[in-house]
Design a protein around this motif. Structure first.
Motif, mmCIF file in Angstrom:
data_model
loop_
_atom_site.group_PDB
_atom_site.id
_atom_site.type_symbol
_atom_site.label_atom_id
_atom_site.label_comp_id
_atom_site.label_asym_id
_atom_site.label_seq_id
_atom_site.Cartn_x
_atom_site.Cartn_y
_atom_site.Cartn_z
ATOM 1 N N ASP A 14 0.428 -8.323 2.994
ATOM 2 C CA ASP A 14 -0.275 -7.799 4.152
ATOM 3 C C ASP A 14 0.373 -6.560 4.747
ATOM 4 O O ASP A 14 -0.309 -5.653 5.207
ATOM 5 C CB ASP A 14 -0.437 -8.881 5.220
ATOM 6 C CG ASP A 14 0.891 -9.473 5.680
ATOM 7 O OD1 ASP A 14 1.919 -9.231 5.011
ATOM 8 O OD2 ASP A 14 0.894 -10.186 6.687
ATOM 9 N N LEU A 15 1.716 -6.469 4.729
ATOM 10 C CA LEU A 15 2.403 -5.404 5.450
ATOM 11 C C LEU A 15 3.588 -4.868 4.660
ATOM 12 O O LEU A 15 4.414 -5.631 4.168
ATOM 13 C CB LEU A 15 2.905 -5.931 6.802
ATOM 14 C CG LEU A 15 3.703 -4.968 7.661
ATOM 15 C CD1 LEU A 15 2.819 -3.837 8.170
ATOM 16 C CD2 LEU A 15 4.354 -5.688 8.819
ATOM 17 N N LEU A 16 3.673 -3.547 4.562
ATOM 18 C CA LEU A 16 4.862 -2.879 4.031
ATOM 19 C C LEU A 16 5.543 -2.189 5.202
ATOM 20 O O LEU A 16 4.985 -1.273 5.799
ATOM 21 C CB LEU A 16 4.502 -1.857 2.954
ATOM 22 C CG LEU A 16 5.654 -0.980 2.456
ATOM 23 C CD1 LEU A 16 6.785 -1.833 1.883
ATOM 24 C CD2 LEU A 16 5.163 0.025 1.434
ATOM 25 N N ALA A 40 0.326 -3.619 -3.712
ATOM 26 C CA ALA A 40 -0.728 -3.219 -2.780
ATOM 27 C C ALA A 40 -0.494 -3.894 -1.427
ATOM 28 O O ALA A 40 -0.020 -5.029 -1.366
ATOM 29 C CB ALA A 40 -2.097 -3.611 -3.329
ATOM 30 N N PHE A 41 -0.834 -3.168 -0.377
ATOM 31 C CA PHE A 41 -0.639 -3.658 0.982
ATOM 32 C C PHE A 41 -1.877 -3.364 1.810
ATOM 33 O O PHE A 41 -2.551 -2.354 1.598
ATOM 34 C CB PHE A 41 0.573 -2.984 1.634
ATOM 35 C CG PHE A 41 1.846 -3.250 0.903
ATOM 36 C CD1 PHE A 41 2.599 -4.370 1.195
ATOM 37 C CD2 PHE A 41 2.277 -2.405 -0.102
ATOM 38 C CE1 PHE A 41 3.766 -4.637 0.507
ATOM 39 C CE2 PHE A 41 3.446 -2.664 -0.794
ATOM 40 C CZ PHE A 41 4.196 -3.787 -0.484
ATOM 41 N N ILE A 43 -1.543 -2.972 5.222
ATOM 42 C CA ILE A 43 -1.008 -2.008 6.196
ATOM 43 C C ILE A 43 0.360 -1.525 5.729
ATOM 44 O O ILE A 43 1.193 -2.326 5.291
ATOM 45 C CB ILE A 43 -0.864 -2.648 7.591
ATOM 46 C CG1 ILE A 43 -2.232 -3.122 8.098
ATOM 47 C CG2 ILE A 43 -0.209 -1.679 8.585
ATOM 48 C CD1 ILE A 43 -2.155 -3.973 9.344
ATOM 49 N N GLU A 44 0.598 -0.226 5.846
ATOM 50 C CA GLU A 44 1.896 0.355 5.535
ATOM 51 C C GLU A 44 2.404 1.116 6.753
ATOM 52 O O GLU A 44 1.685 1.946 7.317
ATOM 53 C CB GLU A 44 1.796 1.318 4.353
ATOM 54 C CG GLU A 44 3.092 2.025 4.036
ATOM 55 C CD GLU A 44 2.959 3.027 2.900
ATOM 56 O OE1 GLU A 44 3.881 3.849 2.755
ATOM 57 O OE2 GLU A 44 1.945 2.994 2.181
ATOM 58 N N GLN A 51 8.343 2.410 1.218
ATOM 59 C CA GLN A 51 7.837 2.831 -0.083
ATOM 60 C C GLN A 51 8.954 3.366 -0.982
ATOM 61 O O GLN A 51 8.839 3.337 -2.202
ATOM 62 C CB GLN A 51 6.707 3.857 0.067
ATOM 63 C CG GLN A 51 7.120 5.191 0.646
ATOM 64 C CD GLN A 51 7.123 5.236 2.163
ATOM 65 O OE1 GLN A 51 7.263 4.228 2.849
ATOM 66 N NE2 GLN A 51 6.981 6.420 2.715
ATOM 67 N N LEU A 59 1.822 2.265 -5.940
ATOM 68 C CA LEU A 59 1.683 1.632 -4.636
ATOM 69 C C LEU A 59 0.383 2.086 -3.973
ATOM 70 O O LEU A 59 0.067 3.277 -4.002
ATOM 71 C CB LEU A 59 2.886 2.017 -3.764
ATOM 72 C CG LEU A 59 2.990 1.350 -2.405
ATOM 73 C CD1 LEU A 59 4.444 1.085 -2.072
ATOM 74 C CD2 LEU A 59 2.357 2.201 -1.328
ATOM 75 N N HIS A 60 -0.339 1.141 -3.401
ATOM 76 C CA HIS A 60 -1.569 1.464 -2.689
ATOM 77 C C HIS A 60 -1.602 0.704 -1.363
ATOM 78 O O HIS A 60 -1.319 -0.488 -1.351
ATOM 79 C CB HIS A 60 -2.794 1.098 -3.523
ATOM 80 C CG HIS A 60 -4.077 1.443 -2.839
ATOM 81 N ND1 HIS A 60 -4.530 2.737 -2.745
ATOM 82 C CD2 HIS A 60 -4.971 0.680 -2.185
ATOM 83 C CE1 HIS A 60 -5.673 2.743 -2.073
ATOM 84 N NE2 HIS A 60 -5.957 1.511 -1.722
ATOM 85 N N SER A 61 -1.917 1.406 -0.287
ATOM 86 C CA SER A 61 -2.058 0.796 1.037
ATOM 87 C C SER A 61 -3.411 1.185 1.602
ATOM 88 O O SER A 61 -3.819 2.347 1.504
ATOM 89 C CB SER A 61 -0.954 1.272 1.977
ATOM 90 O OG SER A 61 0.324 0.953 1.454
ATOM 91 N N VAL A 64 -2.483 3.308 6.610
ATOM 92 C CA VAL A 64 -1.120 3.846 6.686
ATOM 93 C C VAL A 64 -0.900 4.425 8.074
ATOM 94 O O VAL A 64 -1.679 5.256 8.553
ATOM 95 C CB VAL A 64 -0.908 4.944 5.620
ATOM 96 C CG1 VAL A 64 0.502 5.522 5.745
ATOM 97 C CG2 VAL A 64 -1.147 4.389 4.226
#
Length: 66
Positions: A14-16, A40-41, A43-44, A51, A59-61, A64
């Motif tokens: 869910d969160l990075l 994948a997240f 929310i980043e 990252q 990596l995909h969010s 952001v």
């Protein structure tokens, strides 16, 4: 359903934030014997630079916050 050896895995969370949960090979350990092909997240928090710990993976969010 267990991950089979060699199976391709997308690690999703869910969160990075700082990258602590996924950084340092944690994504690979979570995949077991599978091959992590990306992370994948939802929310980043980019300003925390999580990252940087995941630069070995695509990596995909979705959202952001700089």
């Amino acid at each position: 359903m267990a991950i089979q050896p060699g199976q391709r895995v997308l690690a999703v969370d869910d969160l990075l934030a700082t990258g602590g949960d996924h950084g340092g090979g944690a994504a690979t350990r979570r995949a077991g014997r599978g091959q992590v092909v990306g992370v994948a997240f939802l929310i980043e928090l980019a300003f925390l630079h999580g990252q940087d710990k995941l630069k070995n993976y695509p990596l995909h969010s979705l959202i952001v916050y700089d």
